[in-house]
Design a protein around this motif. Sequence first.
Motif, mmCIF file in Angstrom:
data_model
loop_
_atom_site.group_PDB
_atom_site.id
_atom_site.type_symbol
_atom_site.label_atom_id
_atom_site.label_comp_id
_atom_site.label_asym_id
_atom_site.label_seq_id
_atom_site.Cartn_x
_atom_site.Cartn_y
_atom_site.Cartn_z
ATOM 1 N N VAL A 241 0.837 -1.201 0.000
ATOM 2 C CA VAL A 241 0.000 0.000 0.000
ATOM 3 C C VAL A 241 0.870 1.248 0.000
ATOM 4 O O VAL A 241 0.634 2.197 -0.759
ATOM 5 C CB VAL A 241 -0.942 -0.008 1.219
ATOM 6 N N LEU A 242 1.888 1.271 0.843
ATOM 7 C CA LEU A 242 2.791 2.416 0.900
ATOM 8 C C LEU A 242 3.530 2.607 -0.423
ATOM 9 O O LEU A 242 3.748 3.746 -0.869
ATOM 10 C CB LEU A 242 3.790 2.241 2.050
ATOM 11 N N HIS A 243 3.896 1.507 -1.049
ATOM 12 C CA HIS A 243 4.600 1.580 -2.334
ATOM 13 C C HIS A 243 3.690 2.186 -3.408
ATOM 14 O O HIS A 243 4.130 3.030 -4.211
ATOM 15 C CB HIS A 243 5.053 0.181 -2.753
ATOM 16 N N ILE A 244 2.437 1.772 -3.409
ATOM 17 C CA ILE A 244 1.478 2.328 -4.377
ATOM 18 C C ILE A 244 1.295 3.817 -4.131
ATOM 19 O O ILE A 244 1.282 4.627 -5.072
ATOM 20 C CB ILE A 244 0.132 1.581 -4.286
ATOM 21 N N GLN A 245 1.136 4.199 -2.857
ATOM 22 C CA GLN A 245 0.957 5.609 -2.539
ATOM 23 C C GLN A 245 2.159 6.437 -2.975
ATOM 24 O O GLN A 245 2.019 7.556 -3.469
ATOM 25 C CB GLN A 245 0.727 5.780 -1.040
ATOM 26 N N ASP A 246 3.335 5.883 -2.805
ATOM 27 C CA ASP A 246 4.552 6.610 -3.139
ATOM 28 C C ASP A 246 4.784 6.719 -4.643
ATOM 29 O O ASP A 246 5.190 7.768 -5.156
ATOM 30 C CB ASP A 246 5.756 5.935 -2.480
ATOM 31 N N LYS A 247 4.495 5.637 -5.375
ATOM 32 C CA LYS A 247 4.841 5.585 -6.784
ATOM 33 C C LYS A 247 3.713 5.990 -7.737
ATOM 34 O O LYS A 247 3.972 6.527 -8.810
ATOM 35 C CB LYS A 247 5.300 4.162 -7.136
ATOM 36 N N ALA A 248 2.469 5.707 -7.348
ATOM 37 C CA ALA A 248 1.381 5.850 -8.307
ATOM 38 C C ALA A 248 0.608 7.149 -8.149
ATOM 39 O O ALA A 248 0.056 7.667 -9.125
ATOM 40 C CB ALA A 248 0.424 4.664 -8.191
#
Length: 254
Positions: A241-248
């Motif tokens: 979830v954090l990765h999606i928030q950061d990248k997308a």
Amino acid sequence: MAGDRLLVPRLEGVSQEQFMQQLYPQRKPLVLEGIDLGACTSKWTVEYLSQVGGKKEVKIHVAAVAQMDFISKNFVYRTLPFDKLVQRAAEEKHKEFFISEVMDNFLIQVTGKKRVVLFSPRDAQYLYLSGTKSEVLNIDKPNLAKYPLFSKARRYECSLKGGDVLFIPALWFHNVISEEFGVGVNVFWKHLPSECYDKTDTYGNKDPTAASRAAQILDRALKTLAELPEEYRDFYARRMVLHIQDKAYSKNFE
């Protein structure tokens, strides 16, 4: 109640060139006034429509309550003669469901009055979505014990009268209440290149093909995480979830 309340801007005398070059790229709702819609704004009365439509059979949604729920599907399909449909519509207030679409939309209010409430796709995390639809049906008196995040959603409002045209950009959620009998016409068009859309999607109800593929990939990733013990599954799911928030997420969405 929801959070901030903003009025949808109203502009009169907007030319096609001005709309396309200056207003359309902003991707925000807008009410256009003073557009010549022809004789329909005065001609399309209950009597006229009943006479023209006659006994031709049409399929409609019928619900026991005014507020149709397209998640629980609290309605059935019925077939009525067109003249009976018009007469019935003239006697009822109708609350349309709360939904987003992947195509741009002109809601042309030919006759009558509507109240429209819209929510930005940027507030999707507050709207308790099931697919493209919200579980929050009564947006004027929401159950905040059940839907506490809804109070954070920013609400855009407008009233439409005969001759008004509301621009609803793709992905904007909208709730519509007919305040009196009237006729509205929706015109949808594709904002993205044609190859971005599902070829079988006539009404803009399906996600763009890239979004559908991404959802399928995410489902496979979650199934893979299910192979881990619960503690590990929870940790790595949160990292995803954090990765999606950061990248997308676009900076414009903040």
